[in-house]
Design a protein around this motif. Structure first.
Motif, PDB file in Angstrom:
ATOM      1  N   UNK A  58      34.872   0.199  39.161  1.00 48.77           N
ATOM      2  CA  UNK A  58      35.948   0.396  40.359  1.00 48.77           C
ATOM      3  C   UNK A  58      35.875   1.816  40.696  1.00 48.77           C
ATOM      4  N   UNK A  59      35.559   2.647  39.782  1.00 52.48           N
ATOM      5  CA  UNK A  59      35.753   4.226  40.093  1.00 52.48           C
ATOM      6  C   UNK A  59      34.412   4.620  40.795  1.00 52.48           C
ATOM      7  N   UNK A  60      33.272   3.953  40.006  1.00 55.46           N
ATOM      8  CA  UNK A  60      31.893   4.128  40.711  1.00 55.46           C
ATOM      9  C   UNK A  60      31.911   3.777  42.201  1.00 55.46           C
ATOM     10  N   UNK A  61      32.399   2.462  42.514  1.00 58.67           N
ATOM     11  CA  UNK A  61      32.535   1.995  43.891  1.00 58.67           C
ATOM     12  C   UNK A  61      33.317   2.741  44.654  1.00 58.67           C
ATOM     13  N   UNK A  62      34.416   3.352  44.211  1.00 55.05           N
ATOM     14  CA  UNK A  62      35.529   4.402  44.947  1.00 55.05           C
ATOM     15  C   UNK A  62      34.822   5.451  45.317  1.00 55.05           C
ATOM     16  N   UNK A  63      33.858   5.858  44.346  1.00 49.11           N
ATOM     17  CA  UNK A  63      33.136   7.283  44.936  1.00 49.11           C
ATOM     18  C   UNK A  63      32.482   7.382  46.231  1.00 49.11           C
ATOM     19  N   UNK A  64      32.175   6.279  46.789  1.00 46.89           N
ATOM     20  CA  UNK A  64      31.589   5.957  48.189  1.00 46.89           C
ATOM     21  C   UNK A  64      32.509   6.449  49.081  1.00 46.89           C
ATOM     22  N   UNK A  65      33.734   6.957  48.990  1.00 49.44           N
ATOM     23  CA  UNK A  65      34.679   7.363  50.176  1.00 49.44           C
ATOM     24  C   UNK A  65      33.797   8.635  50.629  1.00 49.44           C
ATOM     25  N   UNK A  66      33.549   8.748  51.949  1.00 50.12           N
ATOM     26  CA  UNK A  66      32.883   9.870  52.272  1.00 50.12           C
ATOM     27  C   UNK A  66      33.481  11.352  52.448  1.00 50.12           C
ATOM     28  N   UNK A  67      34.689  11.417  52.234  1.00 51.22           N
ATOM     29  CA  UNK A  67      35.350  12.769  52.213  1.00 51.22           C
ATOM     30  C   UNK A  67      35.473  13.211  50.660  1.00 51.22           C
ATOM     31  N   UNK A  68      34.633  12.496  49.953  1.00 47.71           N
ATOM     32  CA  UNK A  68      34.542  13.039  48.267  1.00 47.71           C
ATOM     33  C   UNK A  68      33.444  13.803  48.571  1.00 47.71           C
ATOM     34  N   UNK A  69      33.653  15.066  48.131  1.00 45.21           N
ATOM     35  CA  UNK A  69      32.466  16.236  47.825  1.00 45.21           C
ATOM     36  C   UNK A  69      31.574  15.859  46.716  1.00 45.21           C
ATOM     37  N   UNK A  70      32.233  15.813  45.338  1.00 43.47           N
ATOM     38  CA  UNK A  70      31.783  15.514  44.109  1.00 43.47           C
ATOM     39  C   UNK A  70      32.892  14.751  43.448  1.00 43.47           C
ATOM     40  N   UNK A  71      32.363  13.900  42.515  1.00 42.68           N
ATOM     41  CA  UNK A  71      33.424  13.078  41.723  1.00 42.68           C
ATOM     42  C   UNK A  71      32.752  13.378  40.433  1.00 42.68           C
ATOM     43  N   UNK A  72      33.676  13.103  39.155  1.00 43.41           N
ATOM     44  CA  UNK A  72      33.367  12.974  37.828  1.00 43.41           C
ATOM     45  C   UNK A  72      34.188  12.128  37.245  1.00 43.41           C
ATOM     46  N   UNK A  73      33.691  11.112  36.496  1.00 41.18           N
ATOM     47  CA  UNK A  73      34.119   9.912  35.637  1.00 41.18           C
ATOM     48  C   UNK A  73      34.195  10.325  34.508  1.00 41.18           C
ATOM     49  N   UNK A  74      35.157  10.582  33.638  1.00 38.99           N
ATOM     50  CA  UNK A  74      35.255  10.874  31.972  1.00 38.99           C
ATOM     51  C   UNK A  74      36.038  10.155  31.022  1.00 38.99           C
ATOM     52  N   UNK A  75      35.432  10.065  29.803  1.00 37.74           N
ATOM     53  CA  UNK A  75      36.203   9.869  28.913  1.00 37.74           C
ATOM     54  C   UNK A  75      36.677  11.060  27.866  1.00 37.74           C
ATOM     55  N   UNK A  76      37.870  10.606  27.108  1.00 40.25           N
ATOM     56  CA  UNK A  76      38.223  11.818  26.147  1.00 40.25           C
ATOM     57  C   UNK A  76      36.940  12.526  25.307  1.00 40.25           C
ATOM     58  N   UNK A  77      37.101  13.428  25.389  1.00 46.79           N
ATOM     59  CA  UNK A  77      36.000  14.321  24.669  1.00 46.79           C
ATOM     60  C   UNK A  77      36.349  14.178  22.936  1.00 46.79           C
ATOM     61  N   UNK A  78      35.458  14.677  22.218  1.00 49.07           N
ATOM     62  CA  UNK A  78      35.603  14.596  20.806  1.00 49.07           C
ATOM     63  C   UNK A  78      36.474  15.868  20.256  1.00 49.07           C
ATOM     64  N   UNK A 110      38.405   1.653  51.138  1.00 50.27           N
ATOM     65  CA  UNK A 110      37.868   1.714  49.778  1.00 50.27           C
ATOM     66  C   UNK A 110      38.890   2.234  48.510  1.00 50.27           C
ATOM     67  N   UNK A 111      39.589   3.007  49.088  1.00 49.78           N
ATOM     68  CA  UNK A 111      40.595   3.296  47.997  1.00 49.78           C
ATOM     69  C   UNK A 111      41.678   2.248  47.975  1.00 49.78           C
ATOM     70  N   UNK A 112      42.333   1.970  49.027  1.00 48.46           N
ATOM     71  CA  UNK A 112      43.222   0.787  48.910  1.00 48.46           C
ATOM     72  C   UNK A 112      42.779  -0.407  48.503  1.00 48.46           C
ATOM     73  N   UNK A 113      41.433  -0.692  48.428  1.00 47.74           N
ATOM     74  CA  UNK A 113      40.625  -1.945  47.864  1.00 47.74           C
ATOM     75  C   UNK A 113      40.715  -1.651  46.287  1.00 47.74           C
ATOM     76  N   UNK A 114      40.398  -0.327  45.723  1.00 47.57           N
ATOM     77  CA  UNK A 114      40.303  -0.264  44.678  1.00 47.57           C
ATOM     78  C   UNK A 114      41.709  -0.481  43.787  1.00 47.57           C
ATOM     79  N   UNK A 115      42.750  -0.027  44.581  1.00 48.71           N
ATOM     80  CA  UNK A 115      44.051   0.144  43.790  1.00 48.71           C
ATOM     81  C   UNK A 115      44.384  -1.502  43.792  1.00 48.71           C
ATOM     82  N   UNK A 116      44.251  -2.064  44.951  1.00 46.58           N
ATOM     83  CA  UNK A 116      44.581  -3.740  44.835  1.00 46.58           C
ATOM     84  C   UNK A 116      43.594  -4.329  43.499  1.00 46.58           C
ATOM     85  N   UNK A 117      42.232  -4.256  43.540  1.00 48.24           N
ATOM     86  CA  UNK A 117      41.547  -4.743  42.757  1.00 48.24           C
ATOM     87  C   UNK A 117      41.776  -4.283  41.269  1.00 48.24           C
ATOM     88  N   UNK A 118      42.077  -3.173  40.772  1.00 50.03           N
ATOM     89  CA  UNK A 118      41.999  -2.622  39.652  1.00 50.03           C
ATOM     90  C   UNK A 118      43.166  -2.173  38.919  1.00 50.03           C
TER      91      UNK A 118
END
Length: 133
Positions: A58-78, A110-118
């Motif tokens: 879902x976040x990967x799809x959300x990254x398509x919002x055109x005003x986003x300049x850079x995105x990062x999806x992360x998991x807790x580091x060790x 796209x953001x509103x759909x992300x919230x609704x779907x996830x």
């Protein structure tokens, strides 16, 4: 007194005007205040690989919002120190040119759909917003 041909005069005026409109990099930086939107998600089922993968999808799809300049999806580091928060499931960090661009993102379809779907996947969300100094 030196005579200037009309064509030379107009060319010089055009060049001078164009140079006056140029913004130097240091001036551009001072006018542009990068806006960072950092979201932490705690899943309802934190041990579920399927739920985590679904949220990342879902976040990967959300990254398509055109005003986003850079995105990062992360998991807790060790890393493991007393000041580090590692209880979240997924983090989502976004860079925007300014606050206005982030506000467009907030109401974008796209953001509103992300919230609704996830949103059924998470039990808690914490957001940290910051503007460049």
């Amino acid at each position: 007194m030196k005579t200037i041909k009309r064509r030379s005069f107009l060319t010089n005026v055009a060049i001078t005007s164009a140079l006056g409109a140029v913004v130097l990099p240091s001036e551009a930086k001072s006018k542009k205040k990068t806006f960072i939107h950092h979201v932490y998600f705690w899943l309802k089922n934190p041990s579920s690989e399927a739920d985590r993968s679904k949220l990342i999808e879902g976040l990967t799809a959300l990254s398509k919002v055109p005003t986003i300049r850079f995105h990062h999806i992360g998991l807790p580091a060790s890393t493991n120190r007393s000041v580090i928060e590692r209880s979240y499931s997924v983090s989502w960090m976004l860079f925007f040119d300014n606050l206005a661009e982030e506000e467009i993102y907030q109401t974008h379809p796209i953001h509103l759909k992300f919230i609704a779907d996830y949103s059924h996947l998470w039990e808690k969300v914490t957001v940290f917003d910051s503007e460049e100094v």
